[in-house]
Design an enzyme around this catalytic site. Structure first.
Site, PDB file in Angstrom:
ATOM      1  N   SER A 197      -4.035   0.566  -4.611  1.00  0.00           N
ATOM      2  CA  SER A 197      -3.230  -0.524  -4.049  1.00  0.00           C
ATOM      3  C   SER A 197      -4.101  -1.706  -3.658  1.00  0.00           C
ATOM      4  CB  SER A 197      -2.442  -0.033  -2.833  1.00  0.00           C
ATOM      5  OG  SER A 197      -3.331   0.426  -1.814  1.00  0.00           O
ATOM      6  N   HIS A 237       0.834  -1.211   0.000  1.00  0.00           N
ATOM      7  CA  HIS A 237       0.000   0.000   0.000  1.00  0.00           C
ATOM      8  C   HIS A 237       0.866   1.257   0.000  1.00  0.00           C
ATOM      9  CE1 HIS A 237      -2.984   2.979   1.100  1.00  0.00           C
ATOM     10  NE2 HIS A 237      -2.196   3.338   2.104  1.00  0.00           N
ATOM     11  N   HIS A 290       1.093   4.809  -2.642  1.00  0.00           N
ATOM     12  CA  HIS A 290       1.520   6.181  -2.395  1.00  0.00           C
ATOM     13  C   HIS A 290       2.751   6.618  -3.182  1.00  0.00           C
ATOM     14  CE1 HIS A 290      -1.331   7.595   0.587  1.00  0.00           C
ATOM     15  NE2 HIS A 290      -1.287   6.401   1.163  1.00  0.00           N
ATOM     16  N   GLU A 327      -6.301   9.357  -0.399  1.00  0.00           N
ATOM     17  CA  GLU A 327      -6.425   7.921  -0.113  1.00  0.00           C
ATOM     18  C   GLU A 327      -7.515   7.273  -0.966  1.00  0.00           C
ATOM     19  OE1 GLU A 327      -4.679   5.794   1.446  1.00  0.00           O
ATOM     20  OE2 GLU A 327      -3.476   6.873   2.908  1.00  0.00           O
TER      21      GLU A 327
END
Length: 298
Positions: free
Chosen positions: A227, A162, A167, A208
């Site tokens: 992700s 993730h 990111h 997010e």
């Protein structure tokens, strides 16, 4: 509202000096003693790390590298189908390995020439203010462990997949990098916990779990969606609302399930104009001011 403790398994140091990761009973690795020992080992490395030293190197096992490779293989076609072109261009520019887990130093070496970010290690939960304030200095706290091998396409908590696939690929984009750093600078100036949590909730529904319209299709740019194998299959079926800082900062949500409500930007420019301007201008009075406005219009 955002509850930081829900995101990560707690990490503690015992009286004998041993570091322990406390997995929940519903965690896929809860009954796997080998996995638990490995999690403890990696958490101890991060816990003992001196920030004046290089980020610690993890000798990933063949099994861990296979998990990374499996996820990269499965996510690649979904990214091509569901990810916004800004994310795809950044992913290509960053060029992360797909056959083995990258070291965080390697992630930094690849991303820093693009947008100036540095990746450092974290055993798990990083205190909310520390995490967000670090973003203002273009420093990203990342875990180094991987999810349980029984479910390579699922994790109940953020892992290196993730933090890096989600990111780092996102942060390799100058535009998403600018938004993220603006959120961090906001955290640095906010004094109240209420304002900080409001900021974190807007971040949740944008960087997010943000979505955006592109060429007549709904695309994702949020790291939490991009992700997640399952989230990419589901996000277009959710309730899609226009960007609204008041709602984004006050909406209750459950991080343990697919997000039923998402906020879509009409374009990257609108994302900058709404979310970016919020990050640049929010202050300690913002939550109360927004709640008053919501009450007046309800």
């Amino acid at each position: 509202m955002f509850e930081e403790g829900q995101l990560y398994s707690p990490v503690t140091r015992q009286a004998d000096g041993q570091v322990e990761v406390h997995l929940g009973e519903n965690h896929p690795g809860f009954k796997d003693e080998h996995y638990r020992a490995r999690r403890n080992e990696i958490a101890a490395v991060a816990t003992d790390w001196d920030p004046r030293e290089p980020v610690p190197h993890i000798d990933y096992t063949d099994e861990e590298n296979r998990i990374w490779a499996t996820v990269c293989t499965e996510l690649a076609p979904k990214h091509e189908h569901y990810a916004h072109s800004e994310y795809l261009a950044a992913k290509q520019a960053l060029g992360l390995p797909t056959d083995h887990v990258p070291q965080l130093e390697q992630v930094t070496a690849s991303i820093k020439p693009l947008t100036g970010w540095t990746y450092i290690t974290a055993p798990g939960l990083v205190e909310l203010r520390e995490f967000y304030s670090s973003l203002g200095d273009k420093v990203f706290h990342s875990t180094q462990y991987l999810r349980h091998p029984s479910e390579p396409l699922y994790t109940p908590e953020p892992d290196i997949i993730h933090e890096v696939i989600g990111h780092a690929n996102q942060l390799a984009s100058p535009r998403f990098s600018t938004l993220t750093a603006a959120a961090g600078r906001a955290a640095q100036r906010l004094q109240t916990e209420d304002a900080l949590k409001f900021l974190a909730d807007v971040f949740w529904f944008s960087l997010e779990f943000g979505v955006i319209h592109e060429d007549g299709l709904l695309k994702a740019y949020g790291a939490g969606i991009l992700s997640s194998y399952g989230e990419m299959d589901e996000f277009r079926q959710m309730e899609i609302r226009p960007l609204d800082i008041g709602q984004m900062g006050t909406l209750n949500y459950d991080i343990t399930s697919y997000q039923p409500i998402l906020f879509a930007a009409d374009s990257l420019d609108q994302l900058d104009d709404v979310v970016g301007v919020f990050f640049e201008t929010c202050d300690d009075e913002t939550p109360d001011r927004v709640r008053r406005e919501l009450h007046l219009t309800s």
